[in-house]
Design a protein around this motif. Structure first.
Motif, PDB file in Angstrom:
ATOM      1  N   ALA A 283      -9.379  -5.877  -0.725  1.00  9.05           N
ATOM      2  CA  ALA A 283      -8.437  -5.991   0.389  1.00  9.05           C
ATOM      3  C   ALA A 283      -8.974  -6.987   1.408  1.00  9.05           C
ATOM      4  N   ASN A 284      -8.087  -7.460   2.263  1.00  5.79           N
ATOM      5  CA  ASN A 284      -8.444  -8.320   3.380  1.00  5.79           C
ATOM      6  C   ASN A 284      -9.073  -7.461   4.476  1.00  5.79           C
ATOM      7  N   PRO A 285     -10.190  -7.866   5.086  1.00  2.30           N
ATOM      8  CA  PRO A 285     -10.828  -7.040   6.130  1.00  2.30           C
ATOM      9  C   PRO A 285      -9.908  -6.753   7.318  1.00  2.30           C
ATOM     10  N   ASP A 286      -9.057  -7.705   7.675  1.00  2.00           N
ATOM     11  CA  ASP A 286      -8.113  -7.475   8.781  1.00  2.00           C
ATOM     12  C   ASP A 286      -7.112  -6.384   8.411  1.00  2.00           C
ATOM     13  N   TYR A 287      -6.703  -6.381   7.145  1.00  2.00           N
ATOM     14  CA  TYR A 287      -5.787  -5.338   6.677  1.00  2.00           C
ATOM     15  C   TYR A 287      -6.438  -3.962   6.780  1.00  2.00           C
ATOM     16  N   LEU A 288      -7.702  -3.861   6.351  1.00  2.00           N
ATOM     17  CA  LEU A 288      -8.391  -2.573   6.383  1.00  2.00           C
ATOM     18  C   LEU A 288      -8.615  -2.103   7.813  1.00  2.00           C
ATOM     19  N   GLU A 289      -8.884  -3.040   8.706  1.00  2.00           N
ATOM     20  CA  GLU A 289      -9.068  -2.662  10.114  1.00  2.00           C
ATOM     21  C   GLU A 289      -7.767  -2.090  10.690  1.00  2.00           C
ATOM     22  N   LYS A 290      -6.660  -2.634  10.247  1.00  2.00           N
ATOM     23  CA  LYS A 290      -5.359  -2.205  10.757  1.00  2.00           C
ATOM     24  C   LYS A 290      -4.873  -0.922  10.083  1.00  2.00           C
ATOM     25  N   ARG A 291      -5.063  -0.828   8.755  1.00  2.00           N
ATOM     26  CA  ARG A 291      -4.483   0.285   7.993  1.00  2.00           C
ATOM     27  C   ARG A 291      -5.499   1.346   7.577  1.00  2.00           C
ATOM     28  N   GLY A 292      -6.788   1.056   7.744  1.00  2.31           N
ATOM     29  CA  GLY A 292      -7.809   2.014   7.340  1.00  2.31           C
ATOM     30  C   GLY A 292      -8.246   1.788   5.903  1.00  2.31           C
ATOM     31  N   THR A 293      -9.477   2.231   5.589  1.00  2.00           N
ATOM     32  CA  THR A 293     -10.044   2.076   4.250  1.00  2.00           C
ATOM     33  C   THR A 293      -9.876   3.372   3.467  1.00  2.00           C
ATOM     34  N   PRO A 294      -9.258   3.328   2.277  1.00  2.00           N
ATOM     35  CA  PRO A 294      -9.100   4.557   1.486  1.00  2.00           C
ATOM     36  C   PRO A 294     -10.455   5.093   1.039  1.00  2.00           C
ATOM     37  N   GLU A 295     -10.571   6.417   1.052  1.00  2.00           N
ATOM     38  CA  GLU A 295     -11.829   7.041   0.642  1.00  2.00           C
ATOM     39  C   GLU A 295     -11.780   7.535  -0.793  1.00  2.00           C
ATOM     40  N   ASP A 296     -10.582   7.728  -1.331  1.00  2.00           N
ATOM     41  CA  ASP A 296     -10.438   8.100  -2.735  1.00  2.00           C
ATOM     42  C   ASP A 296      -9.095   7.564  -3.233  1.00  2.00           C
ATOM     43  N   VAL A 297      -8.855   7.716  -4.535  1.00  2.00           N
ATOM     44  CA  VAL A 297      -7.645   7.155  -5.132  1.00  2.00           C
ATOM     45  C   VAL A 297      -6.396   7.773  -4.518  1.00  2.00           C
ATOM     46  N   GLU A 298      -6.457   9.046  -4.155  1.00  2.00           N
ATOM     47  CA  GLU A 298      -5.299   9.699  -3.537  1.00  2.00           C
ATOM     48  C   GLU A 298      -4.870   8.974  -2.265  1.00  2.00           C
ATOM     49  N   ASP A 299      -5.845   8.405  -1.540  1.00  2.00           N
ATOM     50  CA  ASP A 299      -5.534   7.702  -0.291  1.00  2.00           C
ATOM     51  C   ASP A 299      -4.716   6.427  -0.521  1.00  2.00           C
ATOM     52  N   LEU A 300      -4.671   5.945  -1.764  1.00  2.50           N
ATOM     53  CA  LEU A 300      -3.892   4.740  -2.039  1.00  2.50           C
ATOM     54  C   LEU A 300      -2.401   4.958  -1.797  1.00  2.50           C
ATOM     55  N   ARG A 301      -1.985   6.219  -1.711  1.00  6.41           N
ATOM     56  CA  ARG A 301      -0.574   6.498  -1.416  1.00  6.41           C
ATOM     57  C   ARG A 301      -0.187   5.996  -0.023  1.00  6.41           C
ATOM     58  N   ASN A 302      -1.189   5.786   0.823  1.00  5.17           N
ATOM     59  CA  ASN A 302      -0.921   5.295   2.177  1.00  5.17           C
ATOM     60  C   ASN A 302      -0.983   3.771   2.265  1.00  5.17           C
ATOM     61  N   HIS A 303      -1.099   3.122   1.105  1.00  2.00           N
ATOM     62  CA  HIS A 303      -1.229   1.668   1.067  1.00  2.00           C
ATOM     63  C   HIS A 303      -0.275   1.091   0.016  1.00  2.00           C
ATOM     64  N   ARG A 304      -0.095  -0.202   0.070  1.00  2.00           N
ATOM     65  CA  ARG A 304       0.676  -0.890  -0.968  1.00  2.00           C
ATOM     66  C   ARG A 304      -0.302  -1.406  -2.012  1.00  2.00           C
ATOM     67  N   LEU A 305      -0.062  -1.086  -3.278  1.00  2.00           N
ATOM     68  CA  LEU A 305      -0.891  -1.594  -4.366  1.00  2.00           C
ATOM     69  C   LEU A 305      -0.306  -2.918  -4.843  1.00  2.00           C
ATOM     70  N   ILE A 306      -1.173  -3.934  -4.954  1.00  2.00           N
ATOM     71  CA  ILE A 306      -0.769  -5.253  -5.448  1.00  2.00           C
ATOM     72  C   ILE A 306      -1.413  -5.437  -6.816  1.00  2.00           C
ATOM     73  N   CYS A 307      -0.614  -5.676  -7.820  1.00  2.00           N
ATOM     74  CA  CYS A 307      -1.152  -5.747  -9.180  1.00  2.00           C
ATOM     75  C   CYS A 307      -0.198  -6.501 -10.095  1.00  2.00           C
ATOM     76  N   GLN A 308      -0.658  -6.767 -11.302  1.00  2.00           N
ATOM     77  CA  GLN A 308       0.228  -7.316 -12.316  1.00  2.00           C
ATOM     78  C   GLN A 308       1.092  -6.199 -12.888  1.00  2.00           C
ATOM     79  N   ASN A 309       2.329  -6.548 -13.208  1.00  2.00           N
ATOM     80  CA  ASN A 309       3.190  -5.600 -13.904  1.00  2.00           C
ATOM     81  C   ASN A 309       2.575  -5.289 -15.257  1.00  2.00           C
TER      82      ASN A 309
END
Length: 298
Positions: free
Chosen positions: A166-192
């Motif tokens: 992730a971008n450090p500015d993004y993490l400062e704004k949205r927080g750093t996930p501590e486990d995979v469950e926390d990814l629900r609070n973020h947008r995942l960017i990936c290949q289809n």
């Protein structure tokens, strides 16, 4: 069979037009037409269907075109070997690799290769499709698995894993996930998972999607994923090599990563002694060694 007539036939079949083939061969349209008629008579068959918009190969023409295309590629290979100087590196080198590796790792480093060999011309073909090296669709390939085609020289370069960044500015704004469950609070960017990619990357994405993540951005290549991460759109699945040179990336959830993906360099056996191939191979190996040292120092 008259090779000159075959050469003219190949140019016509490739261009789909007597006029365009004549321009390429520096012959008049009537001269080209006479050669094609003579070839058809010698083979006792029709090679082209003629219509107002141009020429279309008949079934027999397709068979002959396949043969002349193979012959042309073999001649190109022989010509390239003959032109290779024992002391100098020059001429065209057709390199194929994936969109991600080519755009994120290889292209940014090519200036060093050009500095050393200014007369070398690289044709960089970025494609997830595996090109046929023995048939000279490319001279050398860098692929994310060991090539299965016969008559190839292979060299394992390194291994890659897909990880979360992730971008450090993004993490400062949205927080750093501590486990995979926390990814629900973020947008995942990936290949289809349906796009062409290494199976290890697709497997990791499927595992992450099993957590029912509500926000998702899919891109069909890692270059696009990286750009989205840089612009703070979310947390991205990217190959680990991008983080060594890119200080704008922060690794997230270090325990989450794909299986190891081997990276191979391959080229046709007939080009084993090509100076252009040797120069490119040595350049890539040197850059990988430099990156390893940099990674160990981090």
């Amino acid at each position: 069979m008259d090779w000159d007539k075959l050469r003219i036939f190949h140019a016509v079949a490739d261009a789909g037009s007597l006029t365009h083939a004549g321009e390429t061969l520096h012959l008049s349209q009537s001269a080209v037409s006479r050669q094609i008629r003579a070839l058809e008579e010698s083979l006792n068959t029709i090679l082209f269907h003629r219509h107002a918009r141009g020429l279309i190969l008949t079934e027999q023409g397709e068979l002959l075109f396949d043969a002349t295309r193979s012959m042309t590629k073999r001649l190109d290979a022989a010509s390239a070997r003959i032109r290779d100087s024992e002391e100098e590196v020059f001429g065209e080198l057709r390199v194929t690799t994936t969109i991600g590796f080519g755009s994120l790792w290889l292209a940014p480093r090519l200036s060093k290769l050009y500095d050393e060999y200014p007369e070398l011309n690289i044709d960089l073909m970025l494609d997830e499709r595996v090109l046929d090296l023995p048939m000279r669709e490319a001279d050398v390939a860098i692929r994310m698995k060991e090539p299965s085609q016969a008559d190839l020289v292979r060299k394992k370069l390194m291994s890659v894993r897909m990880q979360l960044f992730a971008n450090p500015d993004y993490l400062e704004k949205r927080g750093t996930p501590e486990d995979v469950e926390d990814l629900r609070n973020h947008r995942l960017i990936c290949q289809n998972t349906k796009s062409e990619q290494v199976s290890a990357g697709a497997t990791l994405v499927r595992e992450l999607l099993s957590y029912d993540l509500p926000n998702l951005l899919t891109v069909n290549n890692y270059f696009g994923c990286l750009q989205a991460v840089h612009h703070g759109l979310g947390i991205g699945v990217l190959p680990d090599y991008v983080s060594i040179d890119d200080t704008r990336l922060v690794r997230v959830l270090p325990e989450v990563e794909s299986n190891e993906v081997p990276v191979f360099l391959a080229y046709p056996e007939e080009l084993r002694h090509s100076k252009r191939i040797s120069a490119f191979r040595d350049f890539v190996v040197s850059e990988i060694n430099l990156q390893r040292k940099k990674a160990q120092a981090l």
